[in-house]
Design a protein around this motif. Structure first.
Motif, short mmCIF file in Angstrom:
data_model
loop_
_atom_site.label_atom_id
_atom_site.label_comp_id
_atom_site.label_asym_id
_atom_site.label_seq_id
_atom_site.Cartn_x
_atom_site.Cartn_y
_atom_site.Cartn_z
N VAL A 15 0.84 -1.20 0.00
CA VAL A 15 0.00 0.00 0.00
C VAL A 15 0.88 1.25 0.00
O VAL A 15 0.60 2.22 -0.73
N GLU A 16 1.93 1.26 0.78
CA GLU A 16 2.85 2.39 0.82
C GLU A 16 3.52 2.60 -0.54
O GLU A 16 3.66 3.74 -0.99
N ARG A 17 3.93 1.52 -1.18
CA ARG A 17 4.55 1.62 -2.51
C ARG A 17 3.56 2.14 -3.54
O ARG A 17 3.92 2.94 -4.40
N MET A 18 2.30 1.69 -3.44
CA MET A 18 1.29 2.17 -4.38
C MET A 18 1.05 3.66 -4.20
O MET A 18 0.96 4.40 -5.18
N LYS A 19 0.97 4.13 -2.95
CA LYS A 19 0.79 5.56 -2.70
C LYS A 19 1.96 6.36 -3.24
O LYS A 19 1.79 7.42 -3.83
#
Length: 80
Positions: free
Chosen positions: A5-9
């Motif tokens: 999720v952090e990488r997607m953001k």
């Protein structure tokens, strides 16, 4: 899962930045200024821009037709 999720953001933010910079089209404004600096009148610049846009349109339509018939990858290869 949290790492993904952090990488997607992070990627979404990078994509927004890339899209913004890509669509600024600073070269278009600089090209006009360059032609004016070289002594061309607004009529001459407009005529040259018109030729550019008509040529772009007439070259893009056949590329789309080739893509419909033979596929997108081949069309882009031939277009280059």
């Amino acid at each position: 899962m949290n790492n993904m999720v952090e990488r997607m953001k992070s990627n979404i933010k990078k994509n927004y930045l890339f899209s913004f910079l890509m669509n600024m089209r600073l070269s278009s404004g600089l090209w006009m200024i360059y032609m004016a600096f070289k002594g061309m009148s607004l009529t001459q610049i407009g005529f040259l821009e018109g030729i550019f846009h008509v040529t772009s349109l007439t070259m893009e339509v056949p590329t789309g037709s080739v893509a419909d018939l033979f596929g997108r990858k081949l069309s882009r290869t031939i277009g280059r």
